[in-house]
Write an enzyme that holds these catalytic residues in place. Structure first.
Site, mmCIF file in Angstrom:
data_model
loop_
_atom_site.group_PDB
_atom_site.id
_atom_site.type_symbol
_atom_site.label_atom_id
_atom_site.label_comp_id
_atom_site.label_asym_id
_atom_site.label_seq_id
_atom_site.Cartn_x
_atom_site.Cartn_y
_atom_site.Cartn_z
ATOM 1 N N ASP A 1 -4.524 -3.203 12.194
ATOM 2 C CA ASP A 1 -5.889 -3.571 11.915
ATOM 3 C C ASP A 1 -6.355 -2.508 10.723
ATOM 4 O O ASP A 1 -7.531 -2.789 10.227
ATOM 5 C CB ASP A 1 -6.839 -3.353 13.023
ATOM 6 C CG ASP A 1 -6.634 -4.292 14.237
ATOM 7 O OD1 ASP A 1 -6.572 -5.593 13.660
ATOM 8 O OD2 ASP A 1 -6.352 -4.015 15.402
ATOM 9 N N THR B 1 0.822 -1.055 0.009
ATOM 10 C CA THR B 1 0.081 0.101 0.061
ATOM 11 C C THR B 1 0.815 1.426 -0.013
ATOM 12 O O THR B 1 1.876 1.387 0.744
ATOM 13 C CB THR B 1 -0.817 -0.051 1.137
ATOM 14 O OG1 THR B 1 -0.022 0.033 2.181
ATOM 15 C CG2 THR B 1 -1.934 -1.144 1.132
ATOM 16 N N ASP C 1 -12.250 2.276 14.778
ATOM 17 C CA ASP C 1 -11.272 1.179 14.232
ATOM 18 C C ASP C 1 -9.879 2.016 14.168
ATOM 19 O O ASP C 1 -9.347 1.867 12.938
ATOM 20 C CB ASP C 1 -12.018 0.794 12.853
ATOM 21 C CG ASP C 1 -13.037 -0.359 13.168
ATOM 22 O OD1 ASP C 1 -13.367 -0.447 14.268
ATOM 23 O OD2 ASP C 1 -13.413 -0.933 12.021
ATOM 24 N N GLU D 1 -10.107 -1.256 5.523
ATOM 25 C CA GLU D 1 -10.180 -0.736 4.286
ATOM 26 C C GLU D 1 -10.829 -1.937 3.371
ATOM 27 O O GLU D 1 -11.402 -1.599 2.641
ATOM 28 C CB GLU D 1 -8.967 -0.296 3.904
ATOM 29 C CG GLU D 1 -8.253 0.953 4.389
ATOM 30 C CD GLU D 1 -6.973 1.613 3.699
ATOM 31 O OE1 GLU D 1 -6.845 1.055 2.359
ATOM 32 O OE2 GLU D 1 -6.305 2.252 4.126
ATOM 33 N N ARG E 1 3.901 10.055 19.198
ATOM 34 C CA ARG E 1 4.354 8.915 18.410
ATOM 35 C C ARG E 1 5.607 8.415 18.472
ATOM 36 O O ARG E 1 5.920 7.256 18.574
ATOM 37 C CB ARG E 1 3.987 9.006 16.748
ATOM 38 C CG ARG E 1 3.746 7.555 15.988
ATOM 39 C CD ARG E 1 3.322 7.991 14.905
ATOM 40 N NE ARG E 1 1.906 7.952 14.890
ATOM 41 C CZ ARG E 1 1.115 7.189 14.783
ATOM 42 N NH1 ARG E 1 1.444 5.759 14.872
ATOM 43 N NH2 ARG E 1 -0.274 7.109 14.706
ATOM 44 N N GLY F 1 1.555 -4.111 12.682
ATOM 45 C CA GLY F 1 1.123 -2.773 13.044
ATOM 46 C C GLY F 1 1.131 -2.391 14.220
ATOM 47 O O GLY F 1 1.864 -3.276 15.425
ATOM 48 N N SER F 2 0.435 -1.542 14.603
ATOM 49 C CA SER F 2 0.625 -0.867 16.081
ATOM 50 C C SER F 2 -0.649 -1.357 16.852
ATOM 51 O O SER F 2 -0.375 -1.590 18.217
ATOM 52 C CB SER F 2 0.684 0.540 16.576
ATOM 53 O OG SER F 2 -0.392 1.132 15.497
#
Length: 485
Positions: A185, A158, A446, A190, A283, A215-216
């Site tokens: 997630d 992506t 989400d 998507e 972050r 991912g996180s």
């Protein structure tokens, strides 16, 4: 003289598909493949076995047959891995005749086909999510397993937000046996939204979706693996996809006028949403940002005006007060297409109840885990047709701090300051902050901002919906996931 295959059925838990004497490490050894997919042999008087779930594939190499396996915790026919580890191993044997070798090959092939495993997968890899390790995880841990299982892959990295959704909306779903998301997630969300925005959504949404944690968040795959005692790892997730087992997943439709969003994880408003979204400014701290900013938000606690309405599941009718609910319907002249419009249910005729603010937090969950370390809704089920609702109203700061530390084991829902129930439908009417009436909040679904209220964090950025009334309904078992069981 060639030896003909023969059956050996002593002490077998199920009938043998094929049983014969073969060479293993130069020693003639009885070997059996049972109808349950168990491969059994005896070496040095000790019986060993490899369950069907451990066999990835097989290949004939000259006179020998190589069985590719993935085993865990020291089990299996050829594992030498330490406890708790997965080990990829090859079990090699040599049939004693050409006929035997062909028969073994045919029976292996027939058995693997009967398992209904995927043959071709579309794989999305999100190189930007979490610690930006998805590409490395895929190349080193995921791709080799798929290759050993003889699964064809079409790989798509992506490049920007909603890229996966764009691809899924227009792809030929008949070319694939499933979609895999090597990401957090976000790509899963998507994909689900893309499938439901197709004219052939009824067929498309049944295409199984697999998750590989990279991912996180990783709440969905954690929810799948944790109940069966598997670690939330790329290997555990990949082997679950290879085995081809599936389960249904509820999908929630969040509506505001003609605007819709399809949710599979959660919706948050209040404390949880504020921590989730506003902590983005930290972050660089990694996952510690949630703890540190969460502490800040509890010290400077916000409460919000508002009202929630819900249709309780059986057994939860005592929560809230009886209320009437006006359900928003699309204008009669709206552009009706053939895409999914949400569950076909008469919401206005249901038994609605209400709770009024002020609220500290309102949290809806579709699956148990919100992240790898957050057991948000311990009683949530994948396809029970309900969402789990956690509501916090008046709560002292010290009690709230204690409650938040219990998110890792799910005991926060036992707090007297938390209401925990299941609902079939839900309406949120968000309001302003109690202490700063000119400021409003954030609605998070989400992991993405659904709506930004007045003077909220990054309120100048465009969101899908406005900070106003929205309604949620559940379509039971609409989507399909690859699952370990």
């Amino acid at each position: 003289m060639d030896r003909q295959p023969e059956r050996e059925n002593d002490e077998l838990p199920s009938p043998a598909i094929i049983s014969d004497r073969v060479l293993v490490n130069g020693v003639v050894t009885p070997l059996t493949l049972t109808a349950e997919g168990e491969l059994r042999s005896t070496e040095s008087g000790r019986r060993k076995s490899t369950l069907a779930k451990e066999i990835l594939s097989f290949v004939v190499e000259g006179n020998k047959v190589r069985v590719k396996t993935l085993v865990e915790k020291g089990g299996g026919i050829c594992c030498r891995g330490s406890a708790g580890d997965y080990a990829r191993n090859d079990f090699v044997f040599e049939p004693l005749s050409d006929e035997s070798r062909k028969l073994w090959s045919d029976k292996f092939h027939q058995h693997l086909v009967s398992l209904g495993r995927p043959k071709k997968l579309l794989v999305f890899v999100n190189p930007f999510g979490g610690k930006k390790t998805a590409r490395k995880i895929f190349q080193e841990e995921v791709k080799p397993l798929f290759e050993d299982a003889n699964i064809q892959l079409e790989i798509q990295e992506t490049k920007y937000q909603l890229h996966a959704k764009e691809i899924v909306r227009s792809m030929d779903v008949s070319k694939y046996d499933g979609i895999v998301c090597v990401s957090g997630d976000g790509i899963l969300v998507e994909v689900v939204n893309g499938l439901l925005e197709r004219e052939d959504w009824k067929t498309a949404i049944k295409l199984p979706i697999g998750m590989v944690p990279a991912g996180s968040g990783n709440g969905m795959i954690k929810s799948l693996l944790e109940p069966v005692g598997l670690p939330c790892s790329a290997t555990s997730a990949t082997i679950s996809i290879i085995r081809g087992r599936t389960r249904s997943l509820d999908v929630a439709t969040i509506s505001q006028g003609t605007t819709k969003f399809f949710s599979v994880l959660m919706l948050a408003w209040g404390l949880v949403a504020d921590i989730d979204i506003e902590s983005e400014k930290f972050r660089w701290m990694g996952s510690a940002r949630f703890d540190i900013y969460g502490l800040q938000r509890i010290i400077c606690l916000r409460q919000y005006h508002g009202r929630i309405l819900f249709v309780p599941a059986p057994g939860f009718e005592s929560y809230g007060q009886r209320a009437s609910c006006s359900i928003d319907k699309e204008p009669s002249g709206s552009d009706k297409t053939l895409v999914y419009q949400g569950p076909d249910s008469k919401l206005e005729n249901l038994d609605w109840r209400e709770m009024k603010g002020p609220f500290v937090s309102v949290w809806l969950h579709n699956v148990p885990w919100g992240a790898e370390n957050t057991l948000a809704a311990p009683d949530a089920k994948f396809s029970d047709g309900f969402l789990d609702l956690i509501v916090m109203k008046d709560c002292p700061k010290l009690a709230l701090l204690s409650l938040m530390t219990k998110l890792s084991d799910g005991t926060h829902v036992q707090s007297p300051y938390a209401s925990y129930l299941k609902v079939k439908a839900f309406v949120l009417e968000p309001g302003a902050r109690i202490d700063e009436p000119d400021k409003e909040g954030i609605i998070d679904s989400d992991g993405e901002v659904l709506a930004r209220g007045r003077k909220s964090y990054k309120c100048d950025q465009k969101a899908l919906m406005s900070y106003d009334k929205l309604q949620i309904s559940v379509d039971q078992g609409l989507a399909t996931l690859f699952s370990p069981e």
